[in-house]
Design a protein around this motif. Structure first.
Motif, PDB file in Angstrom:
ATOM      1  N   THR A  55       9.368   1.481  -9.173  1.00  0.00           N
ATOM      2  CA  THR A  55       9.844   1.893  -7.845  1.00  0.00           C
ATOM      3  C   THR A  55       9.460   0.908  -6.850  1.00  0.00           C
ATOM      4  OG1 THR A  55       8.172   3.536  -7.684  1.00  0.00           O
ATOM      5  CG2 THR A  55      10.193   4.310  -8.788  1.00  0.00           C
ATOM      6  N   HIS A  56       8.441   0.465  -6.952  1.00  0.00           N
ATOM      7  CA  HIS A  56       7.806  -0.451  -6.021  1.00  0.00           C
ATOM      8  C   HIS A  56       7.108  -1.692  -6.426  1.00  0.00           C
ATOM      9  CE1 HIS A  56       8.222   3.444  -3.998  1.00  0.00           C
ATOM     10  NE2 HIS A  56       8.733   2.962  -2.991  1.00  0.00           N
ATOM     11  N   THR A  57       7.296  -2.803  -5.993  1.00  0.00           N
ATOM     12  CA  THR A  57       6.453  -3.933  -6.260  1.00  0.00           C
ATOM     13  C   THR A  57       5.818  -4.533  -4.982  1.00  0.00           C
ATOM     14  OG1 THR A  57       7.992  -4.425  -8.093  1.00  0.00           O
ATOM     15  CG2 THR A  57       6.448  -6.324  -7.349  1.00  0.00           C
ATOM     16  N   ILE A  58       4.551  -4.811  -4.916  1.00  0.00           N
ATOM     17  CA  ILE A  58       3.992  -5.177  -3.619  1.00  0.00           C
ATOM     18  C   ILE A  58       3.227  -6.401  -3.997  1.00  0.00           C
ATOM     19  CG2 ILE A  58       4.064  -3.218  -2.440  1.00  0.00           C
ATOM     20  CD1 ILE A  58       1.463  -2.428  -3.376  1.00  0.00           C
ATOM     21  N   ALA A  59       2.832  -7.296  -3.055  1.00  0.00           N
ATOM     22  CA  ALA A  59       2.391  -8.496  -3.417  1.00  0.00           C
ATOM     23  C   ALA A  59       0.847  -8.119  -3.368  1.00  0.00           C
ATOM     24  CB  ALA A  59       2.579  -9.451  -2.222  1.00  0.00           C
ATOM     25  N   ALA A  60      -0.046  -8.650  -4.035  1.00  0.00           N
ATOM     26  CA  ALA A  60      -1.173  -8.113  -3.957  1.00  0.00           C
ATOM     27  C   ALA A  60      -2.028  -8.656  -2.611  1.00  0.00           C
ATOM     28  CB  ALA A  60      -2.217  -8.849  -5.030  1.00  0.00           C
ATOM     29  N   SER A  61      -1.590  -9.742  -2.123  1.00  0.00           N
ATOM     30  CA  SER A  61      -2.068 -10.395  -0.984  1.00  0.00           C
ATOM     31  C   SER A  61      -1.929  -9.257   0.326  1.00  0.00           C
ATOM     32  CB  SER A  61      -1.462 -11.467  -0.655  1.00  0.00           C
ATOM     33  OG  SER A  61       0.144 -11.457  -0.552  1.00  0.00           O
ATOM     34  N   GLU A  62      -1.194  -8.318   0.138  1.00  0.00           N
ATOM     35  CA  GLU A  62      -0.954  -7.371   1.078  1.00  0.00           C
ATOM     36  C   GLU A  62      -1.838  -5.946   0.996  1.00  0.00           C
ATOM     37  OE1 GLU A  62       2.093  -6.570   3.172  1.00  0.00           O
ATOM     38  OE2 GLU A  62       2.196  -8.992   2.614  1.00  0.00           O
ATOM     39  N   VAL A  63      -2.788  -6.077   0.132  1.00  0.00           N
ATOM     40  CA  VAL A  63      -3.660  -5.187  -0.245  1.00  0.00           C
ATOM     41  C   VAL A  63      -5.450  -5.630  -0.250  1.00  0.00           C
ATOM     42  CG1 VAL A  63      -4.312  -3.344  -1.841  1.00  0.00           C
ATOM     43  CG2 VAL A  63      -2.140  -4.191  -1.921  1.00  0.00           C
ATOM     44  N   PRO A  64      -5.822  -4.859   0.906  1.00  0.00           N
ATOM     45  CA  PRO A  64      -7.352  -5.359   1.143  1.00  0.00           C
ATOM     46  C   PRO A  64      -8.243  -5.598  -0.006  1.00  0.00           C
ATOM     47  CG  PRO A  64      -6.831  -3.561   2.506  1.00  0.00           C
ATOM     48  CD  PRO A  64      -5.540  -3.539   1.505  1.00  0.00           C
ATOM     49  N   GLY A  65      -8.644  -6.771  -0.105  1.00  0.00           N
ATOM     50  CA  GLY A  65      -9.709  -7.181  -1.291  1.00  0.00           C
ATOM     51  C   GLY A  65      -9.124  -7.911  -2.652  1.00  0.00           C
ATOM     52  N   PHE A  66      -7.859  -7.715  -2.603  1.00  0.00           N
ATOM     53  CA  PHE A  66      -7.241  -8.439  -3.737  1.00  0.00           C
ATOM     54  C   PHE A  66      -7.395  -9.949  -3.546  1.00  0.00           C
ATOM     55  CE2 PHE A  66      -6.114  -4.335  -5.022  1.00  0.00           C
ATOM     56  CZ  PHE A  66      -5.696  -4.493  -6.317  1.00  0.00           C
ATOM     57  N   SER A  67      -7.454 -10.880  -4.469  1.00  0.00           N
ATOM     58  CA  SER A  67      -7.279 -12.342  -4.514  1.00  0.00           C
ATOM     59  C   SER A  67      -6.234 -12.819  -4.932  1.00  0.00           C
ATOM     60  CB  SER A  67      -8.531 -12.723  -5.290  1.00  0.00           C
ATOM     61  OG  SER A  67      -9.829 -12.258  -5.090  1.00  0.00           O
ATOM     62  N   LYS A  68      -5.914 -14.093  -4.438  1.00  0.00           N
ATOM     63  CA  LYS A  68      -4.858 -15.061  -4.790  1.00  0.00           C
ATOM     64  C   LYS A  68      -4.956 -15.336  -6.428  1.00  0.00           C
ATOM     65  CE  LYS A  68      -2.946 -19.434  -3.590  1.00  0.00           C
ATOM     66  NZ  LYS A  68      -3.112 -20.401  -2.580  1.00  0.00           N
ATOM     67  N   PRO A  69      -3.871 -15.103  -7.249  1.00  0.00           N
ATOM     68  CA  PRO A  69      -4.023 -15.524  -8.507  1.00  0.00           C
ATOM     69  C   PRO A  69      -4.147 -16.768  -8.783  1.00  0.00           C
ATOM     70  CG  PRO A  69      -1.890 -15.116  -8.048  1.00  0.00           C
ATOM     71  CD  PRO A  69      -2.504 -14.741  -6.700  1.00  0.00           C
ATOM     72  N   ARG A  79       2.457  -2.711  -9.069  1.00  0.00           N
ATOM     73  CA  ARG A  79       3.682  -2.186  -9.254  1.00  0.00           C
ATOM     74  C   ARG A  79       3.424  -0.613  -9.550  1.00  0.00           C
ATOM     75  NH1 ARG A  79       8.126  -4.298 -13.393  1.00  0.00           N
ATOM     76  NH2 ARG A  79       7.712  -6.771 -13.246  1.00  0.00           N
ATOM     77  N   SER A  80       4.330  -0.035  -8.830  1.00  0.00           N
ATOM     78  CA  SER A  80       4.067   1.351  -9.175  1.00  0.00           C
ATOM     79  C   SER A  80       5.183   1.812 -10.147  1.00  0.00           C
ATOM     80  CB  SER A  80       4.233   2.260  -7.736  1.00  0.00           C
ATOM     81  OG  SER A  80       4.095   3.538  -8.157  1.00  0.00           O
ATOM     82  N   VAL A  81       5.092   2.272 -11.105  1.00  0.00           N
ATOM     83  CA  VAL A  81       6.103   2.672 -12.042  1.00  0.00           C
ATOM     84  C   VAL A  81       5.986   4.096 -12.430  1.00  0.00           C
ATOM     85  CG1 VAL A  81       6.897   2.101 -14.406  1.00  0.00           C
ATOM     86  CG2 VAL A  81       5.511   0.387 -13.099  1.00  0.00           C
ATOM     87  N   LEU A  82       7.329   4.846 -12.302  1.00  0.00           N
ATOM     88  CA  LEU A  82       7.674   6.067 -12.719  1.00  0.00           C
ATOM     89  C   LEU A  82       7.524   6.173 -14.290  1.00  0.00           C
ATOM     90  CD1 LEU A  82       8.017   8.992 -11.966  1.00  0.00           C
ATOM     91  CD2 LEU A  82      10.231   8.263 -11.483  1.00  0.00           C
ATOM     92  N   LEU A  83       6.795   6.959 -14.809  1.00  0.00           N
ATOM     93  CA  LEU A  83       6.869   6.865 -16.284  1.00  0.00           C
ATOM     94  C   LEU A  83       7.813   8.155 -16.605  1.00  0.00           C
ATOM     95  CD1 LEU A  83       3.248   6.966 -17.489  1.00  0.00           C
ATOM     96  CD2 LEU A  83       4.815   5.091 -17.080  1.00  0.00           C
ATOM     97  N   PRO A  84       8.416   8.077 -17.824  1.00  0.00           N
ATOM     98  CA  PRO A  84       9.427   9.348 -18.331  1.00  0.00           C
ATOM     99  C   PRO A  84       8.683  10.581 -18.260  1.00  0.00           C
ATOM    100  CG  PRO A  84       9.571   7.437 -19.911  1.00  0.00           C
ATOM    101  CD  PRO A  84       8.321   7.140 -18.873  1.00  0.00           C
ATOM    102  N   SER A  85       7.509  10.670 -18.462  1.00  0.00           N
ATOM    103  CA  SER A  85       6.977  11.912 -18.479  1.00  0.00           C
ATOM    104  C   SER A  85       6.684  12.468 -16.916  1.00  0.00           C
ATOM    105  CB  SER A  85       5.302  11.757 -18.865  1.00  0.00           C
ATOM    106  OG  SER A  85       4.575  10.820 -18.177  1.00  0.00           O
TER     107      SER A  85
END
Ligand code: HPA
Length: 275
Positions: A55-69, A79-85
Motif C-alpha cells: 500500500t505504501h513504498t517509502i524511500a529509506a532516506s526519508e526515515v531517520p537513521g537509515f543509511s543509503k544502500p 514497504r508497508s504490505v497488507l497481508l491477506p490475513s
C-alpha cells in the motif's frame, strides 16, 4: 540522500532514533502498527510482491537513521504490505551491512525500527555460502543458530540477553509445514566484505557452522533484545570457498539469487501467510 546520520552521534540514544523512525513510517504510510517485519536479502526480493498488497513504498532516506544502500541489487525502500490475513508487514529492502564500516548501531537500526512499529516477528533473509556439499546453489535453508564472528554486538553496556532458541523453533517448524524438505544449519557471520578463505571455511565447519555470510547474526541479536520472535533463512548462492573449487564472485552470487528468486520468494510468501 543526506550522509549525516543521527546514529553516528555517540551520545544519541539508538532506541529513541528507532522510535522516531517508527513514527515517521507511521506518518508516511498512515499505518499505525506493523505486525511482522521482513529483511529481504539477495534472492529474496520478489517475496515483497507475493506476500500481499503493497500500500505504501517509502524511500529509506526519508526515515531517520537509515543509511543509503551500499550495494547494487539492494533496494533502499521500506514497504508497508497488507497481508491477506489483515495483518501488516513492513518489508525492509534497505539492509546496512557490518562491512560498510558505519558501526553496529546502523546495522541493527532497521530491526529496532521495525520493533518500534509494533512488529513482534522478524524474518531475516540473506544470500550465503554453503558448507554442506549437497546444498546446491539455489537451495533455501533455515537458520537454526548462529556463530557471531564479527567480535561485535548491538548490545551496549551490561545488557545480558539470552540467545537460547534465538531462531525460533516454532517458526522453523511452521516453515517445515510448508516445505518439509527444508534443511537447517548454523549461520556464521563473518565481517566481510571479502569472501572467506578456504581455511576460514574449514574453521567455520570445525566449530559447528554450516552457512557462511556477512549479515543476520547481529540483526537477530537486536531483534531478540527487542523481544521479537526470529525466523532466519539463507539462500545458498554458492558453496563456500574451498568447498566449491572455483573462485567465488559477486556476479555468481547475484545470478544464483536471480535464478532461485521465484521459487524461494513463493516459499517465503507461503510461510508469511501461515504466521
Ligand atoms: N560467503 C560469505 N557471504 C556470502 C557468500 C559466501 O560464500 N555467498 C554469498 N554471500
Amino acid at each position: 540522500m543526506h550522509d549525516a546520520n543521527p546514529l553516528d552521534d555517540p551520545t544519541a540514544d539508538p532506541f529513541a532514533i528507532a522510535a522516531e523512525a517508527a513514527a515517521r513510517i507511521a506518518e508516511l504510510t498512515g499505518v499505525e502498527r506493523h505486525d511482522v517485519a521482513l529483511t529481504l536479502g539477495s534472492g529474496w526480493g520478489a517475496a515483497a510482491e507475493l506476500i500481499g498488497e503493497t500500500t505504501h513504498t517509502i524511500a529509506a532516506s526519508e526515515v531517520p537513521g537509515f543509511s543509503k544502500p551500499a550495494l547494487e541489487g539492494h533496494v533502499g525502500t521500506l514497504r508497508s504490505v497488507l497481508l491477506p490475513s489483515g495483518k501488516r508487514a513492513l518489508v525492509i529492502g534497505a539492509r546496512t551491512h557490518y562491512y560498510e564500516g558505519h558501526g553496529v548501531r546502523r546495522v541493527v537500526h532497521s530491526v529496532r525500527s521495525a520493533a518500534a512499529t509494533g512488529a513482534t516477528t522478524m524474518i531475516l533473509t540473506n544470500g550465503a555460502g554453503g558448507i554442506k556439499p549437497h546444498w546446491k546453489p539455489g537451495t533455501p535453508v533455515l537458520i537454526s543458530d548462529h556463530i557471531n564472528l564479527t567480535g561485535d554486538s548491538p548490545l551496549e553496556g551490561a545488557t545480558f540477553i539470552d540467545l537460547t532458541d534465538l531462531y525460533s523453533a516454532r517458526l522453523r517448524d511452521l516453515a517445515r509445514t510448508i516445505d518439509p524438505s527444508l534443511d537447517e544449519g548454523v549461520y556464521c557471520q563473518f565481517r566481510g566484505p571479502h569472501y572467506e578463505t578456504p581455511a576460514e571455511v574449514q574453521m567455520a565447519k570445525v566449530i559447528g557452522g554450516h552457512i557462511v555470510g556477512m549479515s543476520t547474526a547481529l540483526e537477530a541479536i537486536a531483534a531478540r533484545q527487542a523481544g521479537m520472535e526470529v525466523l532466519g533463512m539463507s539462500l545458498i548462492t554458492n558453496l563456500a570457498a574451498g568447498i566449491q573449487l572455483t573462485p567465488l564472485s559477486h556476479e555468481e552470487v547475484l545470478e544464483a539469487g536471480r535464478n532461485a528468486e521465484p521459487v524461494i520468494s513463493r516459499l517465503l510468501a507461503q510461510i508469511v501467510a501461515a504466521l
